[in-house]
Design a protein around this motif. Sequence first.
Motif, short mmCIF file in Angstrom:
data_model
loop_
_atom_site.label_atom_id
_atom_site.label_comp_id
_atom_site.label_asym_id
_atom_site.label_seq_id
_atom_site.Cartn_x
_atom_site.Cartn_y
_atom_site.Cartn_z
N GLU A 286 -2.51 -9.77 -16.58
CA GLU A 286 -3.55 -10.68 -17.10
C GLU A 286 -4.30 -11.41 -15.99
N ALA A 287 -3.64 -11.61 -14.85
CA ALA A 287 -4.25 -12.39 -13.77
C ALA A 287 -4.94 -11.55 -12.71
N THR A 288 -4.38 -10.36 -12.41
CA THR A 288 -4.84 -9.59 -11.25
C THR A 288 -4.92 -8.09 -11.56
N THR A 289 -5.95 -7.45 -11.01
CA THR A 289 -6.07 -6.00 -11.05
C THR A 289 -6.37 -5.55 -9.62
N ILE A 290 -5.56 -4.62 -9.09
CA ILE A 290 -5.76 -4.11 -7.73
C ILE A 290 -6.41 -2.73 -7.84
N THR B 196 -8.63 -10.99 -12.39
CA THR B 196 -9.38 -10.99 -11.13
C THR B 196 -9.16 -9.67 -10.42
N ILE B 197 -10.26 -9.06 -9.95
CA ILE B 197 -10.14 -7.78 -9.24
C ILE B 197 -9.92 -8.04 -7.75
N GLU B 198 -8.86 -7.45 -7.22
CA GLU B 198 -8.62 -7.44 -5.78
C GLU B 198 -8.83 -6.01 -5.32
N TRP B 199 -9.61 -5.84 -4.26
CA TRP B 199 -9.91 -4.52 -3.74
C TRP B 199 -9.00 -4.20 -2.56
N VAL B 200 -8.50 -2.98 -2.52
CA VAL B 200 -7.79 -2.48 -1.35
C VAL B 200 -8.69 -1.38 -0.77
N GLU B 201 -9.12 -1.59 0.48
CA GLU B 201 -10.11 -0.70 1.08
C GLU B 201 -9.42 0.40 1.88
N ARG C 128 -3.53 -4.44 2.99
CA ARG C 128 -3.78 -5.77 2.43
C ARG C 128 -5.01 -5.68 1.54
N THR C 129 -4.98 -6.41 0.43
CA THR C 129 -6.16 -6.46 -0.42
C THR C 129 -7.17 -7.41 0.20
N ASP C 130 -8.35 -7.47 -0.38
CA ASP C 130 -9.37 -8.39 0.14
C ASP C 130 -8.99 -9.86 -0.08
N CYS C 131 -7.92 -10.09 -0.85
CA CYS C 131 -7.38 -11.46 -1.03
C CYS C 131 -6.13 -11.67 -0.19
N SER C 132 -5.92 -10.81 0.78
CA SER C 132 -4.80 -10.88 1.75
C SER C 132 -3.42 -10.62 1.14
N ARG C 133 -3.36 -10.05 -0.03
CA ARG C 133 -2.07 -9.70 -0.62
C ARG C 133 -1.56 -8.44 0.07
N GLU C 134 -0.33 -8.48 0.57
CA GLU C 134 0.26 -7.31 1.22
C GLU C 134 0.82 -6.37 0.16
#
Length: 162
Positions: A64-68, A19-24, A38-44
């Motif tokens: 395997e689960a996440t790409t930032i 899953t792609i998480e974006w950091v803006e 914070r990523t768009d999924c609220s991960r700090e």
Amino acid sequence: MQLNKVIGNIETFNVGKSTIEWVELDWEELNKRILRKRTDCSREIAIVLEEQGLKYGDILYHDEATTIVVQTKLEPAFVIKPKNMNEMGKVAFELGNRHTPCIVENNEIIVRYDKTLEGIFNETGVEYVETETRFNQAFKYKGHHHHHHDEHETTSSAHAHK
């Protein structure tokens, strides 16, 4: 989560089913080595890089689960559309004189929005539009630093001619 390096770019990296998480980031943040975001999924996350210079699509983390991935913010901008070399030269000179970072592509000049630039555009007679864009990478400042020894006098005389 602390991220210490760019491991690839979304354009060429196979993220698989991750899953792609974006950091803006805005264009100024692209040049910073240390950031808390914070990523768009609220991960700090804490970005701590040895070298500065992030760009759109840079991958800071992958499993395997996440790409930032780095996303650039939509920012106000001017797109300047010179009709000929004369207009291009005049507006480029004025922007350079103000040390305004810009991108030149497709016979257009793109700069971050700054209300005071409209005076330059109107004086040089160049066509321009106000828009929003995502800057894919930070502006690079080239050349040397120089100082304007008579800056106060120049500013005063410029105001006197208006």
